[in-house]
Scaffold this motif. Structure first.
Motif, PDB file in Angstrom:
ATOM      1  N   LYS A  95       0.802  -1.169   0.011  1.00 14.25           N
ATOM      2  CA  LYS A  95       0.092   0.115   0.096  1.00 14.25           C
ATOM      3  C   LYS A  95       0.707   1.157  -0.184  1.00 14.25           C
ATOM      4  O   LYS A  95       1.881   1.402   0.787  1.00 14.25           O
ATOM      5  N   ALA A  96       0.643   2.213  -0.871  1.00 15.69           N
ATOM      6  CA  ALA A  96       1.269   3.538  -0.777  1.00 15.69           C
ATOM      7  C   ALA A  96       1.579   3.950   0.440  1.00 15.69           C
ATOM      8  O   ALA A  96       0.509   4.567   1.100  1.00 15.69           O
ATOM      9  N   SER A  97       2.783   4.548   0.751  1.00 15.14           N
ATOM     10  CA  SER A  97       2.989   5.385   1.939  1.00 15.14           C
ATOM     11  C   SER A  97       2.817   6.840   1.609  1.00 15.14           C
ATOM     12  O   SER A  97       2.918   7.276   0.401  1.00 15.14           O
ATOM     13  N   ALA A  98       3.024   7.515   2.565  1.00 12.72           N
ATOM     14  CA  ALA A  98       3.121   9.158   2.357  1.00 12.72           C
ATOM     15  C   ALA A  98       4.163   9.453   1.433  1.00 12.72           C
ATOM     16  O   ALA A  98       3.990  10.414   0.450  1.00 12.72           O
ATOM     17  N   ASP A  99       5.534   8.978   1.525  1.00 13.14           N
ATOM     18  CA  ASP A  99       6.332   9.065   0.552  1.00 13.14           C
ATOM     19  C   ASP A  99       6.140   8.861  -1.013  1.00 13.14           C
ATOM     20  O   ASP A  99       6.615   9.492  -1.641  1.00 13.14           O
ATOM     21  N   ASP A 100       5.532   7.528  -0.892  1.00 24.70           N
ATOM     22  CA  ASP A 100       5.324   7.024  -2.315  1.00 24.70           C
ATOM     23  C   ASP A 100       4.154   8.069  -3.055  1.00 24.70           C
ATOM     24  O   ASP A 100       4.398   8.480  -4.249  1.00 24.70           O
ATOM     25  N   ILE A 101       3.270   8.568  -2.285  1.00 24.80           N
ATOM     26  CA  ILE A 101       2.153   9.448  -2.804  1.00 24.80           C
ATOM     27  C   ILE A 101       2.902  10.964  -2.983  1.00 24.80           C
ATOM     28  O   ILE A 101       2.425  11.554  -4.259  1.00 24.80           O
TER      29      ILE A 101
END
Length: 623
Positions: free
Chosen positions: A494-500
């Motif tokens: 699941k996308a992390s804050a860094d990924d987003i």
């Protein structure tokens, strides 16, 4: 104490000239609501409620950043200098509190108490583990919250001494816990621990006794029932449903169970990090820390559990013979109850020891700072002197690194070669220094460093994003492997804050016309992220913006904007995006309903300007 304050200023001075870092950008640099130009109620309200770091918004800390900006703009020197002043004030409070606790534990006042208290406070001010609470600007939140915690605890001890000597002052005791806790929480949630710390002092030093010391003081028992027990039960009842929901852990590399196991190792490790720190242990970034998969995986998990149990046994067995030892250990262990147990937070941060480190010094410094009549007194004083010299040296050395962005990035990458974040930050710093000029010597350094960061286990897509954007902005070829790895990582978890944030940066660069991705789109990456159960509303909102600005797909943009607003109805930004898209598509009836929802979120006039703009656009006749 004055010497300790001057040494602290000397140790930190070179670090004040450094730059912003990491979470400073979303919280301060890119947070337009904080950039006040005038003092007006709507502007102050917007600033106070603008923090993306917490659902409670931490308005007091945000307002302090806003006032800094109003006075000196986005100059990090003055932001860091303000943090240092707060740290020095906290040191004075530690001195005053330690002196009172020493007096209570020793049963009276002696000439040495002031010197021992000064040694505790000076050591605490100079501890390298507390550096990030000073030079990492956004962690003013921690320093400011603890300003209220330390003041409240000092005032509580003073009030209880008055109660036991005169029989009056119960209302001051209550106020010393209730008011500083309420104000401290406005800076950071860690201030809620104040009543627990006061309970530890009460249990170990006052014994819940009346002025005659012959019976329990019902007023004090009622105070802790009201200010500690009731909030504790209410907080657990509020938190447990979300904590026990597996979906809330999906973006993490750990579950509730493995987090609890891991934190036993981490909390144990904080002790040598505090008392005997090394550059490699205090590396700021700790995203490489291994998650405990079981009691013996790794074996240090079980050993740490035994060690923490042993500390609890020491607290109990030494509570009467050496109450200050027990109190210091309860301060340390209690200081990690909020961030080191059930909340789905990152596993490790050095600034979490800001108060807890005081507990460790309260445990060991009085033992080392003995009077000359005690056995091995000279040896103990020498050991204390060596510790103070070591703390001062490492803090000074580390602060010097913090005084320059490139120097800091290289220092942190060297300290922790296995940290994806540390390696990425060095690569990104090279990108910044290259100014996107193909002829710059920093370009080859950036490529090499970012490739290394991307290859590390559990790394987010930040390195791939930086590689793609740098090449796109320079008009250089983009490696297909970067794009493939980006999609694979988005699909894997699941996308992390860094990924987003990385996807948002890629999308913005393309929308602004600064990045040519040579026919590629971000759609596969977004779809991979959205394929997970209960995707983050921010990811949906980012995809909505991308669909509108780049793909020119209004139907997709509207669908994503609706889903983001539905998933997080209390986030104004998602409602604003939805109203704009609906208005542009001529769906004014639904836009009016969404605007009504936005008005309901307009606390203190913080959204007045945005609502006025949207209302004006809605009132315009359709074209």
């Amino acid at each position: 104490m004055l010497v300790g304050l001057l040494l602290t200023i000397a140790a930190y001075w070179s670090g004040l000239s450094g730059a912003f870092l990491f979470d400073d950008y979303p919280n301060i640099v890119n947070n337009q609501a904080l950039h006040l130009k005038d003092l007006d109620v709507p502007g102050l309200s917007r600033a106070a409620l603008s923090s993306p770091s917490s659902e409670l918004k931490r308005p007091l800390a945000s307002l302090s950043f806003a006032f800094n900006h109003l006075a000196t703009g986005l100059d990090p020197f003055w932001m860091k200098a303000t943090n240092l002043i707060i740290h020095l004030l906290n040191g004075l409070l530690v001195y005053g509190l330690a002196k009172r606790l020493l007096r209570l534990a020793d049963g009276g006042d002696t000439p040495r108490l002031g010197g021992v208290a000064a040694a505790i406070a000076s050591g605490w001010l100079l501890l390298p583990i507390n550096l990030s609470a000073v030079l990492y600007v956004v962690q003013r939140m921690e320093g400011l919250a603890n300003l209220f915690v330390l003041f409240g605890l000092w005032l509580y001890v003073k009030s209880r001494q008055r109660m036991q000597s005169r029989g009056t002052g119960v209302w001051l005791c209550i106020a010393s816990l209730a008011i500083p806790t309420a104000l401290g929480v406005l800076a950071k949630e860690s201030a809620v621990m104040l009543p627990l710390y006061a309970f530890c002092v009460e249990w170990l030093l006052f014994g819940f006794l009346t002025s005659r010391a012959d019976r329990r003081d019902v007023r004090i028992l009622a105070t802790f029932a009201l200010l500690l027990a009731v909030p504790l039960v209410a907080g657990l009842l509020w938190l447990l449903p979300s904590v026990l929901n597996p979906e809330n852990w999906a973006a993490r590399d750990f579950t509730l169970g493995t987090r609890l196991l891991s934190e036993t190792r981490i909390v144990t490790g904080y002790i040598p990090w505090t008392l005997f720190p090394t550059p490699s242990s205090l590396s700021f970034y700790h995203d490489q820390v291994e998650v405990s998969a079981g009691l013996f995986s790794p074996w240090t998990t079980f050993a740490s559990i035994i060690f923490l149990v042993a500390l609890a046994v020491i607290v109990w067995t030494m509570r009467k013979r050496a109450p200050l030892v027990s109190l210091g250990l309860t301060f340390f262990l209690g200081g990690h109850l909020l961030t080191g147990t059930i909340l789905p937070l990152d596993l490790v941060y050095e600034h979490r020891n800001y108060f807890a480190s005081f507990g460790l010094l309260l445990t060991i410094v009085p033992f080392l700072a003995v009077d000359s009549a005690r056995s091995f007194a000279r040896f103990r004083w020498m050991l204390l002197g060596l510790l103070l010299a070591g703390w001062f040296s490492l803090t000074t050395f580390t602060a010097y690194a913090w005084g320059d962005p490139l120097r800091l990035a290289r220092d942190l990458a060297t300290r922790n070669p296995n940290s994806p974040r540390a390696q990425y930050e060095l690569g990104f710093t090279y990108v910044v220094y290259s100014h996107y000029l193909p002829s710059s010597p920093f370009v080859s350094l950036a490529y090499e460093q970012l490739e290394l960061a991307a290859s590390l286990p559990r790394s987010p897509i930040l390195a791939e994003q930086a590689l793609i954007m740098m090449s796109a902005r320079m008009g250089s070829p983009q490696n297909e492997e970067w794009w493939n790895n980006l999609i694979i990582k988005m699909a894997r978890r699941k996308a992390s804050a860094d990924d987003i944030s990385a996807l948002a940066a890629l999308a913005t660069c393309q929308a602004n016309g600064d990045c040519d991705y040579q026919g590629r789109t971000l759609v596969p990456a977004f779809l991979a992220g959205l394929a997970h159960a209960n995707p983050e509303p921010r990811l949906m909102a980012t995809y909505a913006e991308y669909a509108w600005n780049v793909l020119r797909d209004p139907d997709l943009a509207l669908r994503m904007a609706r889903e983001a607003a539905r998933a997080s109805p209390t986030e104004p930004a998602y409602q604003v995006t939805l109203v704009r898209i609906l208005t542009a598509l001529g769906n004014k009836e639904e836009a009016e309903r969404a605007l009504g929802g936005l008005r309901a979120l307009n606390h203190g006039g913080q959204l007045d300007d945005e609502i006025e703009k949207l209302t004006r656009v809605l009132a315009e006749p359709a074209h």
